[in-house]
Design a protein around this motif. Structure first.
Motif, PDB file in Angstrom:
ATOM      1  N   CYS A   1      -1.479  -3.131  -6.673  1.00 26.78           N
ATOM      2  CA  CYS A   1      -1.113  -1.868  -6.170  1.00 26.78           C
ATOM      3  C   CYS A   1       0.121  -1.267  -6.181  1.00 26.78           C
ATOM      4  O   CYS A   1       0.313   0.335  -6.656  1.00 26.78           O
ATOM      5  CB  CYS A   1      -1.502  -1.731  -4.537  1.00 26.78           C
ATOM      6  SG  CYS A   1      -1.829  -0.685  -4.036  1.00 26.78           S
TER       7      CYS A   1
ATOM      8  N   ILE B   1      -2.241   5.601  -9.549  1.00 19.43           N
ATOM      9  CA  ILE B   1      -2.506   5.522  -7.708  1.00 19.43           C
ATOM     10  C   ILE B   1      -1.903   6.667  -7.178  1.00 19.43           C
ATOM     11  O   ILE B   1      -0.859   6.883  -6.840  1.00 19.43           O
ATOM     12  CB  ILE B   1      -1.978   4.224  -7.077  1.00 19.43           C
ATOM     13  CG1 ILE B   1      -3.524   3.234  -7.726  1.00 19.43           C
ATOM     14  CG2 ILE B   1      -2.285   4.101  -5.383  1.00 19.43           C
ATOM     15  CD1 ILE B   1      -2.635   1.307  -7.070  1.00 19.43           C
TER      16      ILE B   1
ATOM     17  N   CYS C   1       0.543  -1.328   0.087  1.00 23.73           N
ATOM     18  CA  CYS C   1       0.045  -0.444  -0.151  1.00 23.73           C
ATOM     19  C   CYS C   1       1.284   1.352   0.822  1.00 23.73           C
ATOM     20  O   CYS C   1       0.558   2.369  -0.063  1.00 23.73           O
ATOM     21  CB  CYS C   1      -0.991  -0.089   1.348  1.00 23.73           C
ATOM     22  SG  CYS C   1      -2.402  -0.992   0.230  1.00 23.73           S
TER      23      CYS C   1
ATOM     24  N   ALA D   1      -3.934   4.717  -0.866  1.00 24.76           N
ATOM     25  CA  ALA D   1      -4.176   2.827  -1.071  1.00 24.76           C
ATOM     26  C   ALA D   1      -4.272   3.451   0.807  1.00 24.76           C
ATOM     27  O   ALA D   1      -2.950   3.427   1.558  1.00 24.76           O
ATOM     28  CB  ALA D   1      -2.483   2.533  -1.219  1.00 24.76           C
TER      29      ALA D   1
ATOM     30  N   VAL E   1      -7.735   2.597  -2.870  1.00 28.06           N
ATOM     31  CA  VAL E   1      -7.240   3.205  -3.718  1.00 28.06           C
ATOM     32  C   VAL E   1      -8.136   4.688  -4.989  1.00 28.06           C
ATOM     33  O   VAL E   1      -8.524   4.494  -4.582  1.00 28.06           O
ATOM     34  CB  VAL E   1      -6.047   2.823  -5.422  1.00 28.06           C
ATOM     35  CG1 VAL E   1      -5.205   1.361  -4.593  1.00 28.06           C
ATOM     36  CG2 VAL E   1      -6.531   2.478  -6.019  1.00 28.06           C
TER      37      VAL E   1
END
Length: 784
Positions: A653, A662, A507, A665, A717
């Motif tokens: 991710c 992204i 993440c 997250a 996300v």
């Protein structure tokens, strides 16, 4: 000169040292005589579970320990991994549970000091610390005292030493009342060209005692840590060490300077079992022996006897083997730093530990008998899960009170969400981490509370290391364990621990590399306790293989049990804490959990909000925080790990972060989807409009399952709108149907508004009340 012969010890005297009758018989056989008091104490600490892992070693053999980045695995003071660009990272986790139960401040403080010594003993400079903590209910005055003391102790030692405490976890449950868990983790960057090992070598080489003086504090700490706590444990305060972080700061500088001379052959921290452990382990690992004279040891108390010297766990002490003829060079370094340094022994050819006191031999034991060839108990694992687990697995959501689109009974879903955010295990740990200096050394890239893992910048510690002036790479670290999952199903729960730790690293955009673990369990001598330990080890081993994160070392802490109100032994929840480290290739692309900009698209990676996904092994209310907090029920099966989807979700991710798509997250963990969304809003102080796109009526699942079910392989996300089409195309290729666009990020003035469908609003809360419940939950319980 010879060891004074002793008469046999009484069963009570043997038991006082933590030695079983059959172990005493083995000691006599190995020595060919009865031990004296000092020798009995040496066997007591070295044959304790804390030092020799006699109940857990057969289980630990199944852990993967090798990999392309592993430089040092289990068996040394800390593991070391290659993180590229000339950087080598040392890291480890250790427990200080029982000392913290008896003396919270010093127990926790010396736990931090001990793990820092493990790091710099390898030749690494500590760059970060984390911790994993468990306490009873904050409604209990004793728990509040322990909690305050532990946090203050961690803050005191870390802040004074000058290492940033950058992350961790804190859980509260009555299962830990009276027996808190204090697991300390540290990371360090290798500062010496060679990794310093602990095996002694070179017959005739001098053995140096360096650091602080020896006193009676910490007497028998290893044995104390390997016994069940009881009311009498409060009398064991002498078994709790007293630390001096300012002295340890001098010690790390002196040690690193000494290591750079090349005159240090081997080094060992005097941790558990003090002089006994350091002399015997160094000798056993090197296949040699050590003679050691207690009369030469600097002391701070008078009248000490060999038993006290050998079992003292006074802090900030080290043992070196030096190159013969260069000992004065090392002594001078330590004296410049205001520390003790004396030649107190030498390496000998006979593989024994021979201790002198007042001109005579006070103890003489084969080194391997103390540190290598120790007792091993290969216990029988229960053929079937115990009754408590089978009964818990019978639970079904059908047993819950009915709920509707408006809420649970008289509580709206708004109120249920606020209740969960106010639960101390879910709530912000701001009260804790604000006491820690998390920015000292000026390398902390992600602050505590901002993301699922800590991130620290890597800067060269030696001239030839590093990647230039940009300092653009970093290391991420996390500690993780949902002990309720492990209690209900140790095998599946342990797999989930590793999966979530890897997910936390993913993440922030980090590639998971390796693991250090801290296995906190009850008594292995009880069938249920050993079943929990064995099953959890099996799950950890399997998951570490799948995620390619070898285990580089760690700690086992057993006999974590207290007495319940009726005076019966009550084990803690089995708590195999995993500390995982990962590589961050580009610090400019690290993600945090808070939304970044109004209008960004919000996506759920993994199991979508689809009625068909609930009441499956992978997404369930079983073992959930909602079930425990709202229904006071600990039951059901925890979510099972879908390894294939978990790896694909995490890879997606990381790739999205690396591509710059992204912008935030966050892992869906305790509390499920609704809590994760709320945490994103709270971190950013921005609202969000969420559309779950559910059918008009739910027939296959409940509304609470939609909002609060827990399971792995789920990450929320946010992506800039202009990049949404590219991102969705990638998701379709990588995850197929396992993703969902949930909505858009709002402004600071908009609420978290969750719609089941265009006609039905489930949750509608401004960020301010969400933040109040979340940030102030712990403080409210400490003011009584």
């Amino acid at each position: 000169m010879s060891v004074i012969s002793e008469a046999p010890f009484s069963p009570e005297e043997i038991a006082d040292e933590g030695i079983k009758p059959e172990e005493y018989t083995e000691i006599v056989n190995r020595l060919g005589r009865h031990p004296n008091k000092a020798e009995l104490g040496m066997f007591g600490v070295m044959w304790s579970e804390h030092c020799c892992y006699k109940n857990s070693r057969p289980l630990l053999k199944q852990f993967p320990t090798e990999g392309k980045r592993i430089l040092v695995g289990p068996g040394e003071n800390a593991g070391v991994v290659d993180v590229g660009n000339g950087f080598r990272l040392a890291f480890k986790i250790e427990s200080h549970n029982h000392p913290s139960a008896v003396e919270p401040f010093q127990g926790a403080a010396t736990g931090v000091g001990g793990i820092l010594r493990d790091i710099f003993t390898m030749g690494a400079r500590p760059i970060a610390a984390l911790n994993s903590l468990r306490f009873g209910s904050l409604e209990d005055a004793r728990t509040r005292r322990i909690f305050n003391g532990v946090v203050a102790g961690i803050a005191h030692y870390g802040n004074c030493f000058g290492v940033p405490t950058v992350g961790g976890e804190v859980y509260f449950d009555r299962a830990y009342s009276g027996n808190p868990l204090v697991n300390a983790m540290a990371l360090g960057l290798m500062e010496t060209p060679e990794i310093i090992k602990s095996g002694a070598s070179g017959i005739g080489n001098p053995v140096l005692y360096v650091g602080s003086t020896t006193g009676r504090d910490g007497m028998g700490g290893a044995s104390f840590a390997s016994a069940e706590l009881s009311d009498a444990s409060m009398d064991d305060r002498p078994a709790v060490q007293v630390g001096d972080p300012f002295l340890e700061k001098s010690l790390v500088e002196a040690c690193l300077e000494a290591f750079k001379t090349g005159a240090v052959v081997a080094a060992q921290d005097m941790g558990a079992a003090g002089i006994t452990c350091s002399t015997s382990e160094m000798a056993a690992k090197g296949g040699v022996g050590i003679e050691f004279d207690l009369d030469l040891v600097p002391v701070r108390e008078t009248g000490m006897v060999p038993y006290e010297y050998l079992l003292s766990e006074s802090q900030e002490r080290m043992l070196f083997v030096a190159e013969k003829g260069r000992e004065q060079e090392l002594i001078d370094i330590f004296h410049r730093w205001g520390l003790q340094a004396v030649v107190a022994g030498q390496v000998i050819a006979d593989p024994i530990v021979r201790i002198f006191f007042k001109g005579v031999v006070a103890a003489e034991i084969p080194a391997t008998a103390l540190a290598d060839n120790t007792p091993i108990y290969e216990r029988q694992v229960l053929a079937e899960p115990p009754e408590y687990a089978r009964k818990a697995w019978e639970w079904s959501p059908d047993a819950l009170p009915p709920c509707s689109e408006t809420g649970l009974g008289s509580q709206s879903w708004n109120e249920v969400l606020l209740t969960l955010l106010d639960t101390p295990s879910i709530a912000s740990k701001r009260w804790v981490y604000r006491q820690y200096d998390h920015q000292v050394q000026n390398n902390t890239r992600v602050l505590p509370g901002d993301a699922d893992a800590a991130v620290v910048r890597l800067r060269p510690q030696i001239p030839e290391a590093g990647n230039g002036p940009s300092y653009n790479t970093g290391v991420a670290a996390t500690v993780d364990c949902n002990s309720r999952y492990v209690y209900l199903n140790p095998y599946e729960g342990a797999k989930a621990v590793v999966a979530e730790a890897a997910r936390n690293l993913s993440c922030v955009g980090a590639e998971p590399l390796a693991v250090t673990d801290n296995l906190n369990f009850g008594s292995p001598e009880k069938p249920i306790g050993y079943w929990q330990l064995a099953e959890a080890c099996r799950g950890l081993a399997e998951a570490c293989e799948v995620f390619e994160t070898p285990v580089t070392g760690g700690n086992v802490s057993l006999y974590n049990e207290t007495l319940d109100a009726q005076g019966n032994p009550q084990p803690i929840y089995p708590t195999p804490v995993v500390g995982m480290v990962g590589l961050v290739e580009d610090l400019q692309k690290v993600c945090t959990q808070g939304w970044q900009a109004e209008g960004d698209r919000i996506y759920l990676l993994g199991y979508s909000v689809n009625p068909q996904n609930y009441r499956t092994p992978h997404l369930t209310l079983g073992a959930s925080e909602y079930l425990a907090a709202l229904h006071q029920t600990v039951a059901g099966q925890p979510p099972f790990v879908d390894f294939d989807l978990e790896r694909r979700v995490q890879a997606a991710c990381r790739y999205g972060i690396a591509q710059g798509w992204i912008r935030s997250a966050h892992d869906c963990a305790e509390g499920g989807l609704a809590v994760a969304l709320a945490e994103c809003c709270i971190s950013s102080q921005r609202g969000a409009e969420i559309h779950l796109n559910l059918p008009q009526s739910l027939s296959d699942c409940r509304w609470d399952e939609v909002l609060f079910a827990e399971g792995g392989a789920r990450i929320i996300v946010s992506v800039e709108g202009d990049r949404a089409a590219t991102w969705e195309s990638y998701l379709q290729e990588q995850l197929g149907s396992h993703w969902q666009c949930l909505g858009r990020v709002g402004s600071a003035d908009t609420p978290l508004h969750v719609f089941a469908n265009p006609e039905l609003s489930l949750i509608n809360l401004n960020v301010a009340p969400l933040s109040d419940r979340y940030y102030n939950a712990i403080e409210r319980r400490l003011v009584v």
